[in-house]
Motif scaffolding. Sequence first.
Motif, PDB file in Angstrom:
ATOM      1  N   SER A  24       0.814  -1.217   0.000  1.00 36.80           N
ATOM      2  CA  SER A  24       0.000   0.000   0.000  1.00 36.80           C
ATOM      3  C   SER A  24       0.850   1.271   0.000  1.00 36.80           C
ATOM      4  O   SER A  24       0.493   2.262  -0.643  1.00 36.80           O
ATOM      5  CB  SER A  24      -0.965   0.002   1.179  1.00 36.80           C
ATOM      6  N   ALA A  25       1.984   1.268   0.691  1.00 37.69           N
ATOM      7  CA  ALA A  25       2.856   2.448   0.696  1.00 37.69           C
ATOM      8  C   ALA A  25       3.449   2.689  -0.695  1.00 37.69           C
ATOM      9  O   ALA A  25       3.532   3.834  -1.157  1.00 37.69           O
ATOM     10  CB  ALA A  25       3.969   2.280   1.723  1.00 37.69           C
ATOM     11  N   GLN A  26       3.842   1.601  -1.366  1.00 43.93           N
ATOM     12  CA  GLN A  26       4.387   1.744  -2.719  1.00 43.93           C
ATOM     13  C   GLN A  26       3.298   2.220  -3.688  1.00 43.93           C
ATOM     14  O   GLN A  26       3.566   3.052  -4.551  1.00 43.93           O
ATOM     15  CB  GLN A  26       4.967   0.412  -3.184  1.00 43.93           C
ATOM     16  N   LEU A  27       2.073   1.703  -3.538  1.00 44.04           N
ATOM     17  CA  LEU A  27       0.973   2.151  -4.398  1.00 44.04           C
ATOM     18  C   LEU A  27       0.691   3.640  -4.194  1.00 44.04           C
ATOM     19  O   LEU A  27       0.425   4.373  -5.156  1.00 44.04           O
ATOM     20  CB  LEU A  27      -0.288   1.333  -4.120  1.00 44.04           C
ATOM     21  N   GLU A  28       0.755   4.111  -2.949  1.00 46.21           N
ATOM     22  CA  GLU A  28       0.537   5.535  -2.671  1.00 46.21           C
ATOM     23  C   GLU A  28       1.650   6.383  -3.297  1.00 46.21           C
ATOM     24  O   GLU A  28       1.388   7.447  -3.862  1.00 46.21           O
ATOM     25  CB  GLU A  28       0.471   5.768  -1.164  1.00 46.21           C
ATOM     26  N   ASP A  29       2.891   5.931  -3.231  1.00 46.67           N
ATOM     27  CA  ASP A  29       4.004   6.642  -3.868  1.00 46.67           C
ATOM     28  C   ASP A  29       3.818   6.714  -5.380  1.00 46.67           C
ATOM     29  O   ASP A  29       4.058   7.755  -6.001  1.00 46.67           O
ATOM     30  CB  ASP A  29       5.339   5.967  -3.550  1.00 46.67           C
TER      31      ASP A  29
END
Length: 106
Positions: A24-29
């Motif tokens: 999820s953090a990578q998707l937000e980035d």
Amino acid sequence: MAICIALGLATLPAAAAEYRRPNSAQLEDIRRWLCPHGGSPVKGVPGRCDGAGRRRGGASVSGIGSPAPGWDRGLPAASHEQMACPEGTRPVLARGHGSITRCLPG
């Protein structure tokens, strides 16, 4: 020939790295990089964001063709008639059109 095929098959697992779904953090980035002004990427329309979180001003939900808010403030309403060309320009028929005139320098 058989040696080439054997060597090719031997390197296949090394070349095909396992796909790992982004967390999820990578998707937000990724979303922030693709849409730096907010919203989310529009699926199937590269380079477009839905503009969520911004004031829309009557724009479509997809964000495609959405107007820049306020760019026309203070301009008179469109009369849909050809105006005279400004000084320093001359009227020229637009390419491929029989009734559209452009004002070009000269």
